[in-house]
Design an enzyme around this catalytic site. Sequence first.
Site, PDB file in Angstrom:
ATOM      1  N   SER A   1       0.897  -1.318   0.019  1.00 53.98           N
ATOM      2  CA  SER A   1       0.054  -0.039   0.006  1.00 53.98           C
ATOM      3  C   SER A   1       0.897   1.238  -0.165  1.00 53.98           C
ATOM      4  O   SER A   1       2.096   1.096   0.229  1.00 53.98           O
ATOM      5  CB  SER A   1      -1.018   0.112   1.159  1.00 53.98           C
ATOM      6  OG  SER A   1      -0.001   0.496   2.364  1.00 53.98           O
ATOM      7  N   ASP A   2       0.396   2.341  -0.246  1.00 54.11           N
ATOM      8  CA  ASP A   2       1.081   3.617  -0.178  1.00 54.11           C
ATOM      9  C   ASP A   2       0.945   3.878   1.271  1.00 54.11           C
ATOM     10  O   ASP A   2       0.357   3.132   2.261  1.00 54.11           O
ATOM     11  CB  ASP A   2       0.601   4.789  -1.000  1.00 54.11           C
ATOM     12  CG  ASP A   2       1.398   5.821  -1.189  1.00 54.11           C
ATOM     13  OD1 ASP A   2       1.301   6.388  -2.116  1.00 54.11           O
ATOM     14  OD2 ASP A   2       2.538   6.184  -0.521  1.00 54.11           O
ATOM     15  N   TRP A   3       1.739   4.959   1.818  1.00 52.88           N
ATOM     16  CA  TRP A   3       1.933   5.450   3.067  1.00 52.88           C
ATOM     17  C   TRP A   3       0.589   5.664   3.839  1.00 52.88           C
ATOM     18  O   TRP A   3      -0.263   6.415   3.307  1.00 52.88           O
ATOM     19  CB  TRP A   3       2.853   6.555   3.286  1.00 52.88           C
ATOM     20  CG  TRP A   3       3.130   7.009   4.615  1.00 52.88           C
ATOM     21  CD1 TRP A   3       2.568   7.760   5.473  1.00 52.88           C
ATOM     22  CD2 TRP A   3       4.467   6.887   5.001  1.00 52.88           C
ATOM     23  NE1 TRP A   3       3.109   7.608   6.522  1.00 52.88           N
ATOM     24  CE2 TRP A   3       4.476   7.302   6.403  1.00 52.88           C
ATOM     25  CE3 TRP A   3       5.629   6.233   4.908  1.00 52.88           C
ATOM     26  CZ2 TRP A   3       5.519   7.329   7.453  1.00 52.88           C
ATOM     27  CZ3 TRP A   3       6.853   6.266   5.537  1.00 52.88           C
ATOM     28  CH2 TRP A   3       6.689   6.727   6.824  1.00 52.88           C
TER      29      TRP A   3
END
Length: 748
Positions: free
Chosen positions: A287-289
Amino acid sequence: MVTCHPLLSAICLLASFAASSATIGIDDPSLDAKVEALLRQMTPEEKVAQLVQYPIGQPTGPETGLVDLDSMIARGQVGALLGTAPVRRINTYQRLAMQGSRLHIPLLFGLDVIHGYRTVFPIPLGLASSWDTALIERTARVAAREASAAGIRWTFSPMVDIARDARWGRIAESAGEDPYLGSQIAAAYVRGYQGARLDAPDSLAACAKHFVGYGAAEGGRDYNTTEISEHTLREIYLPPFHAAVSTGAASLMSAFNALNGVPASANRFTLTQVLREEWGFRGLVDSDWLAVAQLIPHGIAINGADAAEKAFESGVDMDMTSGLYHRHLLDLIEAGRISPARLDESVRRVLRVKLALGLLEHPYTDESQESGAMLQPAAVVLAREAAERSFVLLKNADVGGKPILPLSDSVRHVALIGPLADDVTDMLGSWPGAGRGEDVVTLRQSFEERLGNRRLRYALGTGLTEGSDAAMRRAMRDTLRADVIVMALGESHAMSGEAASRANLTLPGRQQELLEKMVATGKPVVLILFSGRPLTLPWAFEKVPAVIAAWAPGIQVGPALMRTLFGESNPSGRLTVSWPRSVGQLPLYYNALNTGRPRNNPTEKQYVTGYLDEELTPQFPFGFGLSYTTFDYGPTQLSRQRLHVSTAEGLTATARVTNTGSRAGSEVVQLYVRLQGTSTAQPVRALKGFQNIVLAPGESRTATFQLPSETLAVWDIHNRYAVEPARATVWIAPDSARGKGAELEIVP
Ligand code: GLC
């Protein structure tokens, strides 16, 4: 029935050839047995741990409900880390994981190595402007060697989002607006990072991001909603990701944006149907941050457990920094909300990447190699070459009967004015990796080295966002003896990149005022524009004799600009984004649909698409760039005028290109196609090929393009790729706005 985009299958064929002939990676069949052997031994707790990623150095104290990172790692509760740390610290974390965890599964260390690690190259929008995939691959290879010597084995790059809106700050990290060029560049980065073998100690696992559609943020506003039809997803936004996957990319990163109402980090259609079921991707999706936690503000999750379940079930394998997989996955499995089989799928993907990297056999980094790996002389030379190739000469008008550039060494006095002439941080751009200002050779330093203090006067003139009258007056005084004024204006590194969208694309602060004062002196002015995006500067493009788009050129900005300004290097960069006249035109892209009321309507002049108060055309078109020489194109010729839809080999297109100037020069010869009569509307032009050719003065060469039928396929009315009967127009041209097309009939 959906197949791989034929345009892509051509790229895939090339890429997979490149991959098969070179990259041993996540698709290596010898990994399967090792993955299964490890998976069989793992407890559910150990499996979940592989899906947990924390930032190095981020507080994980009692307020988060988690104990400190070291003890979590030592208890085998973490699978990956991200961020920078001395290689000794990275080895310490790795030792904690190897010795602390029952099965001694190593950590995966990731970092945003976006355009270099310590040797910082131009930002990706600049590198893309070279249209040179071999050059881009070389820069990625240097980045991999340097980052891996520092203990990093996974980069959150390439960013392959198609960007059509210059308000969006992350256009700086992109390869621009075209899916064909973006696909070629994505494949080049993956090959560069992953090298011949992913298990080589100097290879990085690539991570194509942000999957998918992030660049279509409404209003160019970062993180904003995107509405993208499947047709446009398939034709525009997905191709570069498919190219990365087909080249063997080890991972993808799921995006922040809502996509057609479903957040990209919980979007089963893209993350599972397209990526896994259609493309057969076997790598991991990170996932992104905090993107898993952001499903709550997105409104599709009511709490952390709900967010974890929805992200995981959609196909997000690893949770970057939210801690929600860490906290909830086990409970969700015990509650029967997530199946053990689904858990195993994700754990396999993570283990596959770690095994493909050779981390189980070689988890530690040789600390003695780090310093020697950085800033090697060949890397610094490459940084200068890449910067030179990234520059786009937008204007070069005559002054005194000849083009103002290149400057002659006989020029006696130069006034160098502006806030970006001697700045080191802004030259590194956004996502500078481990880059340091001390490594930057500025434009001022290089000018002083070449001309000496007696022939060069430097003045700040104004700051980037504010300035005083006194500073402007000082700058005016410094121009009194000048034969030419070189201005270094534009944006800071913080004015583009993530969370850096701009609603106005003018020069910040009092820079425009300074520029107008300099032009008012009547002396010749050369504007070097440093920015992470195109800027709307109609006054400058009208009044300033020469303008170079320099983007953020990296550590060798000074030497590269010296060679360019004085002609040792002939600029060859070409725009990979349409350059807007005003913000009102955005989003702006060349491969647009014609509409039913096109401007060039022979019978209707009023009721046509356009603006009452602005041109319809860009300031400069996609593919545009000037040279210190000139090129002439002969007519585009086709090997056939009729093509049957089932004729796989397609056709050959050729055109004679001549250097009609007095200098050698490199030209990016571009191949465009338009299809009419198809079941879905197609762009007025679509890039299908390009070649960099170097020609001596007076030299001619025939540019030849093979155009397999599958690259003429469209995403049709039945939601599949197909070559359809159509009237095709084919251009071999210097940019997306010029050239005379040749006609082709595609028949059933
Ligand atoms: C950021 C960015 C992403 C980056 C990640 C890790 O928010 O969106 O591109 O790779 O976090 O730094």
